[in-house]
Design a protein around this motif. Structure first.
Motif, PDB file in Angstrom:
ATOM      1  N   MET A   1       1.084  -0.712   0.406  1.00 34.42           N
ATOM      2  CA  MET A   1       0.173  -0.313   0.147  1.00 34.42           C
ATOM      3  C   MET A   1       0.771   1.705  -0.032  1.00 34.42           C
ATOM      4  O   MET A   1       1.289   1.439   1.479  1.00 34.42           O
ATOM      5  N   MET A   2       1.322   2.220  -1.188  1.00 28.94           N
ATOM      6  CA  MET A   2       1.249   3.336  -1.634  1.00 28.94           C
ATOM      7  C   MET A   2       1.131   4.128  -1.283  1.00 28.94           C
ATOM      8  O   MET A   2      -0.050   4.505  -1.775  1.00 28.94           O
ATOM      9  N   VAL A   3       1.416   5.272   0.109  1.00 27.06           N
ATOM     10  CA  VAL A   3       0.486   6.583   0.309  1.00 27.06           C
ATOM     11  C   VAL A   3       1.539   7.591  -0.178  1.00 27.06           C
ATOM     12  O   VAL A   3       3.343   7.558   0.462  1.00 27.06           O
TER      13      VAL A   3
ATOM     14  N   PHE B   1      -6.916   5.393  -4.864  1.00 26.67           N
ATOM     15  CA  PHE B   1      -7.366   5.989  -3.825  1.00 26.67           C
ATOM     16  C   PHE B   1      -7.307   7.412  -3.912  1.00 26.67           C
ATOM     17  O   PHE B   1      -5.758   7.680  -2.950  1.00 26.67           O
ATOM     18  N   PRO B   2      -8.715   8.583  -4.254  1.00 23.43           N
ATOM     19  CA  PRO B   2      -7.996  10.188  -3.802  1.00 23.43           C
ATOM     20  C   PRO B   2      -7.479  10.281  -2.585  1.00 23.43           C
ATOM     21  O   PRO B   2      -8.596   9.329  -1.901  1.00 23.43           O
ATOM     22  N   LEU B   3      -6.467  10.653  -2.104  1.00 29.62           N
ATOM     23  CA  LEU B   3      -7.022  11.497  -0.118  1.00 29.62           C
ATOM     24  C   LEU B   3      -6.240  13.167   0.069  1.00 29.62           C
ATOM     25  O   LEU B   3      -5.459  12.556  -0.918  1.00 29.62           O
ATOM     26  N   THR B   4      -7.477  13.678   0.441  1.00 31.57           N
ATOM     27  CA  THR B   4      -6.728  15.032   0.419  1.00 31.57           C
ATOM     28  C   THR B   4      -7.330  15.550   1.986  1.00 31.57           C
ATOM     29  O   THR B   4      -8.059  14.433   2.585  1.00 31.57           O
TER      30      THR B   4
ATOM     31  N   GLN C   1      -2.916  22.116   2.528  1.00 31.51           N
ATOM     32  CA  GLN C   1      -3.633  20.896   1.699  1.00 31.51           C
ATOM     33  C   GLN C   1      -2.494  20.252   2.249  1.00 31.51           C
ATOM     34  O   GLN C   1      -1.357  20.356   1.103  1.00 31.51           O
ATOM     35  N   ILE C   2      -2.996  19.248   1.874  1.00 29.30           N
ATOM     36  CA  ILE C   2      -2.287  17.791   1.658  1.00 29.30           C
ATOM     37  C   ILE C   2      -2.970  16.935   0.366  1.00 29.30           C
ATOM     38  O   ILE C   2      -4.178  17.079   0.382  1.00 29.30           O
ATOM     39  N   GLY C   3      -2.518  16.894  -1.221  1.00 26.83           N
ATOM     40  CA  GLY C   3      -3.476  15.867  -2.217  1.00 26.83           C
ATOM     41  C   GLY C   3      -1.945  14.773  -1.937  1.00 26.83           C
ATOM     42  O   GLY C   3      -0.748  14.518  -2.286  1.00 26.83           O
ATOM     43  N   ALA C   4      -2.810  13.823  -1.948  1.00 33.40           N
ATOM     44  CA  ALA C   4      -1.958  12.459  -2.038  1.00 33.40           C
ATOM     45  C   ALA C   4      -3.224  11.677  -2.274  1.00 33.40           C
ATOM     46  O   ALA C   4      -4.067  11.583  -2.910  1.00 33.40           O
ATOM     47  N   LYS C   5      -2.261  10.156  -2.964  1.00 30.99           N
ATOM     48  CA  LYS C   5      -3.151   8.858  -3.769  1.00 30.99           C
ATOM     49  C   LYS C   5      -2.712   7.278  -3.049  1.00 30.99           C
ATOM     50  O   LYS C   5      -1.667   7.771  -2.573  1.00 30.99           O
ATOM     51  N   VAL C   6      -3.510   6.942  -2.482  1.00 31.30           N
ATOM     52  CA  VAL C   6      -3.352   5.915  -1.869  1.00 31.30           C
ATOM     53  C   VAL C   6      -3.030   4.177  -3.034  1.00 31.30           C
ATOM     54  O   VAL C   6      -4.431   4.260  -3.778  1.00 31.30           O
ATOM     55  N   ASP C   7      -2.384   3.820  -3.288  1.00 32.59           N
ATOM     56  CA  ASP C   7      -2.143   3.241  -4.755  1.00 32.59           C
ATOM     57  C   ASP C   7      -2.540   0.660  -3.979  1.00 32.59           C
ATOM     58  O   ASP C   7      -1.438   0.741  -3.161  1.00 32.59           O
ATOM     59  N   TYR C   8      -3.394   0.237  -4.040  1.00 36.05           N
ATOM     60  CA  TYR C   8      -3.369  -0.989  -3.323  1.00 36.05           C
ATOM     61  C   TYR C   8      -2.238  -2.038  -5.020  1.00 36.05           C
ATOM     62  O   TYR C   8      -2.860  -1.629  -5.864  1.00 36.05           O
ATOM     63  N   ILE C   9      -1.062  -2.738  -4.147  1.00 33.26           N
ATOM     64  CA  ILE C   9      -0.577  -3.443  -5.388  1.00 33.26           C
ATOM     65  C   ILE C   9      -0.181  -4.860  -4.871  1.00 33.26           C
ATOM     66  O   ILE C   9       0.049  -4.917  -3.956  1.00 33.26           O
ATOM     67  N   ASP C  10      -0.007  -5.875  -5.668  1.00 31.00           N
ATOM     68  CA  ASP C  10      -0.215  -7.336  -5.879  1.00 31.00           C
ATOM     69  C   ASP C  10       0.579  -7.046  -5.739  1.00 31.00           C
ATOM     70  O   ASP C  10       1.802  -7.159  -6.899  1.00 31.00           O
ATOM     71  N   PHE C  11       1.546  -8.093  -5.059  1.00 33.97           N
ATOM     72  CA  PHE C  11       2.833  -8.548  -4.831  1.00 33.97           C
ATOM     73  C   PHE C  11       3.370  -8.845  -6.146  1.00 33.97           C
ATOM     74  O   PHE C  11       4.342  -9.501  -6.125  1.00 33.97           O
ATOM     75  N   ARG C  12       2.606 -10.106  -5.832  1.00 34.22           N
ATOM     76  CA  ARG C  12       2.776 -11.575  -6.451  1.00 34.22           C
ATOM     77  C   ARG C  12       2.376 -11.662  -7.675  1.00 34.22           C
ATOM     78  O   ARG C  12       3.289 -12.521  -8.635  1.00 34.22           O
ATOM     79  N   SER C  13       1.719 -10.297  -8.056  1.00 37.59           N
ATOM     80  CA  SER C  13       2.108 -10.107  -9.960  1.00 37.59           C
ATOM     81  C   SER C  13       2.155  -9.013 -10.551  1.00 37.59           C
ATOM     82  O   SER C  13       2.377  -8.548 -11.422  1.00 37.59           O
ATOM     83  N   ASN C  14       2.695  -7.897  -9.184  1.00 32.49           N
ATOM     84  CA  ASN C  14       2.949  -6.907  -9.764  1.00 32.49           C
ATOM     85  C   ASN C  14       2.503  -5.794 -10.354  1.00 32.49           C
ATOM     86  O   ASN C  14       2.935  -5.437 -11.350  1.00 32.49           O
ATOM     87  N   GLN C  15       0.694  -6.403  -9.844  1.00 31.93           N
ATOM     88  CA  GLN C  15       0.631  -5.241 -10.775  1.00 31.93           C
ATOM     89  C   GLN C  15      -0.443  -4.237  -9.391  1.00 31.93           C
ATOM     90  O   GLN C  15      -0.944  -4.299  -8.522  1.00 31.93           O
ATOM     91  N   LEU C  16      -0.971  -3.313  -9.979  1.00 31.56           N
ATOM     92  CA  LEU C  16      -1.999  -2.651  -9.797  1.00 31.56           C
ATOM     93  C   LEU C  16      -3.309  -2.534  -9.387  1.00 31.56           C
ATOM     94  O   LEU C  16      -4.034  -3.012 -10.449  1.00 31.56           O
TER      95      LEU C  16
END
Length: 393
Positions: free
Chosen positions: A238-240, A327-330, A308-323
């Motif tokens: 999970m990359m923020v 999700f946006p996060l503010t 203000q902080i603008g960010a995004k959260v990426d869920y990544i499958d390490f087994r397939s290395n796929q996104l």
């Protein structure tokens, strides 16, 4: 009259209870019929009005036993290991049914001048044998499932082992296997941050953001780690990513206005249109409130700063290395401090302004503190986002 009505209602209720038990028996719900009959016999089994329940109990027991034994005979011919649990449960059911009736015995059937017949059997050997057969099957099946690379299969193995330990505690090495299945079936998620802005993010904020012990999000099958641990194979990431950080300049807004009010300032003599004093019936001069207008000038100040902080959260499958998902996060934090001074007669002031005269200017938070405060709110939003969006579908 009341006594007659009460007896009528009582008889009606008793009649309804018998009819309900008969209906259950007729529809094949033998164990429910047995439960109903036992419930009514428990308080006074020898009561004449309860004789119907004794007959119904005798019949329901015989039919329930016959049906269970026929089912066991059929399952024995089928030889399907998947039926072992049903086999075991039927033997438990046969035994439990007898144990419910035993405390009521003997049960007399007055019209037939005999005791109700309940041919009991000793099922202890069958219960033990069927339990051991089921236990062995569950153990072997769980071990087979645990060889799978699919964590869903391993979780099924875990459920089987938990059930095995419930019916047969400490069977062979079941406790060790339960721990192993739980570990293998758990998704481990590595959470980390990435700074894509040209601003320095406070270390304290990053540490707090990755302190997942405070999130209380770990559940039975998902564990989040803010820092990677040795020996753990992570399934997901999970990359923020911090994409934008804005801090406004320090602002002080000033506002000046005048308030005017008519106040009472003592008393004065009442004069008529000709300037003469007005007296009452007793000859005394009439006194009235002395009203006059007063003014005050108010100087209102408001300190203001936002971030203000603008960010995004990426869920990544390490087994397939796929996104998997993004999700946006503010988040936003607003610093405000209001105070005021005045010049003139404070009696012209409204009460709502008075608290501001006790306040003073305060130092503005630093940019780093503003970013940190914004991040605290971001952490709450991140927790909500993770709670609502499972990493595994």
């Amino acid at each position: 009259m009341k006594k007659i009505s009460f007896i009528f209602v009582f008889l009606l209720m008793a009649s309804c209870g018998v009819k309900q038990t008969q209906n259950l028996l007729s529809s094949g719900n033998y164990d429910e019929a047995i439960t109903n009959a036992i419930s009514n016999l428990r308080s006074n089994k020898d009561k004449k009005g309860n004789q119907d329940y004794v007959y119904l109990l005798e019949e329901a027991f015989a039919k329930a036993k016959e049906r269970d034994l026929n089912t066991l005979n059929l399952l024995g011919k089928d030889k399907n290991p998947a039926n072992l649990e049903k086999n075991y449960n039927i033997y438990l059911q046969l035994n439990d049914r007898q144990e419910k009736i035993k405390p009521l015995l003997p049960l007399k059937l007055l019209k037939d001048n005999r005791n109700a017949q309940f041919p009991f059997e000793n099922y202890n050997s069958q219960i033990v044998d069927s339990k051991n057969a089921l236990s062995n099957y569950l153990l072997l099946n769980a071990k087979s499932l645990m060889l799978s690379s699919d964590k869903i299969n391993i979780r099924k193995a875990y459920d089987d082992l938990m059930y095995l330990n419930q019916i047969n505690p400490n069977y062979k090495n079941v406790l060790k296997l339960i721990d192993e299945a739980h570990y293998k079936g758990t998704d481990y998620v590595s959470v980390y941050t990435k700074n894509e802005t040209n601003m320095v993010i406070p270390t304290r904020l990053l540490n707090d953001l990755l302190d997942f012990n405070t999130y209380e999000l770990n559940n039975k099958w998902t564990v989040y780690h803010g820092s990677k641990q040795k020996g753990v194979n992570y399934d997901y990431g999970m990359m923020v990513s911090f994409r934008e950080i804005n801090v406004s300049p320090e602002q002080i807004k000033e506002k000046e206005f005048v308030k005017e009010r008519q106040i009472k300032d003592g008393q004065k003599k009442l004069l008529d249109a000709n300037g003469k004093e007005v007296v009452d019936n007793s000859g005394k001069v009439v006194m009235v409130d002395n009203l006059r207008n007063v003014t005050v000038r108010i100087y209102e100040f408001k300190q203001f700063k936002t971030s203000q902080i603008g960010a995004k959260v990426d869920y990544i499958d390490f087994r397939s290395n796929q996104l998997i998902q993004t999700f946006p996060l503010t988040s936003e934090f607003v610093f405000e401090n209001g105070y005021a001074t005045y010049d003139g007669d404070k009696r012209a002031l409204d009460d709502i302004y008075r608290p501001f005269f006790d306040k003073k200017a305060v130092p503005f938070p630093s940019n780093e503190q503003m970013i940190y405060n914004t991040g605290e709110n971001l952490k709450t939003k991140l927790k909500d986002l993770i709670g609502k969006n499972s990493i595994r579908n």
